[in-house]
Each structure stands twice: as structure tokens, then as C-alpha cells.
Scaffold this motif. Sequence first.
Motif, short mmCIF file in Angstrom:
data_model
loop_
_atom_site.label_atom_id
_atom_site.label_comp_id
_atom_site.label_asym_id
_atom_site.label_seq_id
_atom_site.Cartn_x
_atom_site.Cartn_y
_atom_site.Cartn_z
N GLY A 275 0.83 -1.20 0.00
CA GLY A 275 0.00 0.00 0.00
C GLY A 275 0.85 1.24 0.00
O GLY A 275 1.68 1.44 -0.90
N LEU A 276 0.68 2.04 1.05
CA LEU A 276 1.33 3.35 1.08
C LEU A 276 1.90 3.63 2.46
O LEU A 276 1.27 3.35 3.48
N LEU A 277 3.13 4.15 2.49
CA LEU A 277 3.74 4.64 3.72
C LEU A 277 3.80 6.15 3.63
O LEU A 277 4.35 6.70 2.67
N VAL A 278 3.26 6.82 4.64
CA VAL A 278 3.17 8.29 4.63
C VAL A 278 3.87 8.85 5.86
O VAL A 278 3.61 8.41 6.99
N LEU A 279 4.74 9.81 5.65
CA LEU A 279 5.31 10.60 6.74
C LEU A 279 4.76 12.01 6.63
O LEU A 279 4.93 12.67 5.60
N GLN A 280 4.09 12.47 7.68
CA GLN A 280 3.50 13.81 7.67
C GLN A 280 3.92 14.54 8.94
O GLN A 280 3.58 14.12 10.05
N ALA A 281 4.69 15.61 8.76
CA ALA A 281 5.20 16.40 9.89
C ALA A 281 4.48 17.75 9.94
O ALA A 281 4.33 18.41 8.91
N ARG A 282 4.05 18.14 11.13
CA ARG A 282 3.40 19.43 11.33
C ARG A 282 4.08 20.17 12.46
O ARG A 282 4.61 19.56 13.40
#
Length: 295
Positions: free
Chosen positions: A61-68
Motif C-alpha cells: 500500500g502506502l507509507l506516509v510521513l506527515q510532519a506538522r
Amino acid sequence: MSDFSQRFLFEDTDVRGELVELDQSYAEVLAKHAYPEPVAQLLGEMLAAVTLLSDILKYDGLLVLQARSSGPVPLLMVECSSEREIRGIARYDAEALGSASTLRELMPEGVLAMTVDPKVGQRYQGIVSLDSETLSACLSDYFALSQQLPSRFWLNADGRRARGLLLQQLPADRLTDAEERAASWEHLVTLADTLTAEELLGLDNETLLYRLYHQEVVRVFDAEPLRFGCSCSRERSANALVSLGEVEALQLVEEQGGAVHIDCQFCNQRYPFDAADIAQLFAGGGSDAPSPTKH
């Protein structure tokens, strides 16, 4: 290949490694937006990180890195699919950037969400605090504190090339004595800590591994290619309109002068829909082709 990852294994101990090099795909990500140098560098490190993580996490599937954060860079987001396609985007405040260059300066009070989104099954998410000086240190600290296998990261990018190195301790097999395992791990990590940014960015894998580990028995596996790829599509854009409902979608078309345009923030692709397209969608005609109406 200019974009690839390559696995290696220490034959006499329970430690594996991974190297990643991103040139063309990194350039394609940066070509979509005019990022200032520190933002481009941090985005490159994130791209290298998501690639390394994709090689140690098993998923389809998908690996997501999201930094805020609350700082000059409020958002960084990168993805790597199980088909080894990567993409990324950053949001930044040009006026607030100033001389900020470190992770703490660019993303104060930052939090990184690491999400595995499989095609089948439940999503998994881990939260990483961005409270260290570098992204490498933040990821290394996360794995040290989590139930994952001990892992260390080294990441660098300069706006032209993004590179990363990962070492990961494996379950006991070759070394079963706890003290020997700890000493071996510490030895290999200490050697990797001598690696400079110039060496990581400038040396090929064979030279780099020889410089660090010429006294170790290292088995190097074949390189695996990577590429830039965006998962946006006209169909996905149409699904977003369908989720609004027909009345709201038609109202949006009218408000925007006869056509609504859905833009992909990652690749800048634009998908136009007019009233005829909306009618076709809600009549079950699909979204394969736009209407003959000029957009």
C-alpha cells in the motif's frame, strides 16, 4: 540507476543495513515548487527517510510521513508506495524563515506521524516527536523508545541529491550473548557516526561501506530502483466531487465560472470538471474522459 536503495548485511553479527540514493526523483519533487534551500534540504531528508522505512516495514500500500509544526515550515509530507514510487510536498512561510536552518528552527513543536496505509487491512500509525536537532536523531530516538528493533538513521540532502543510511539490529541468531550483541551494535554505530555529510552525499555505496567497514564481512545485495510517481488521477478527483453531492458540486461549478478545477498539490496536475462532467458522474457515466466542452 540514479535512484535506488541497497541492502547490506554483516555476516558475523545480527545487524543489517540499507543505503538510499535519490537524484532524479528528488529533482522532480523540487521541480514542482520553488522551495528555499533549507526547506528543500529537509524535504530531501524526509524522502530518504520514507524510503528507508519502506524497506524495513512490511506493507502493500502506502507509507506516509506527515510532519506538522508551529514554525516557518508548518507541513512536510512524503509518501512511498509498495511499488517504490515516491512523492513529497512542503508548506512554508517565506517571511518567517529568516535564517532558520535546523529542524528545531524550521519546525518548532513539531510532530511526525508515520502511517502505514495498506490496500487491505487496518492502518497503523506511530507518532514521532521532532524535538531533536536533526530528523535522523528523531527517528533513531523513536525506534530506541518503541517496541521496534533498534535502528539508527543518517540522513542528508543538499538540493541536488538526497541520501540515507540505516542500521538495524536483528533478532539474536549469530550472536546470542547479550553483551556481545550490545558491543557489536555499538561498534558498528560508532563507525557510522564518523560519516560526514560530504561523504554520505558524495561517495558511492561500495566506497562508503569500505571506508566504514573494511574490517567487517559485509554482504551487499542488488540495488532496488525507485522513482517519482504521483497517485493522483481524474478518477480520484471525481470521487472527491461525488463525496460533496450533486447539488453542492454543481453549485461549486457555477461559483467558479463554469468549471471547477481540482489541482494535485504534489505534481501540479489539474483536473477540470464542468456541469456536463458532473452530470455524467452522478448519472453513473464515470470520469474516464472530460466532456467536449472547452475548459
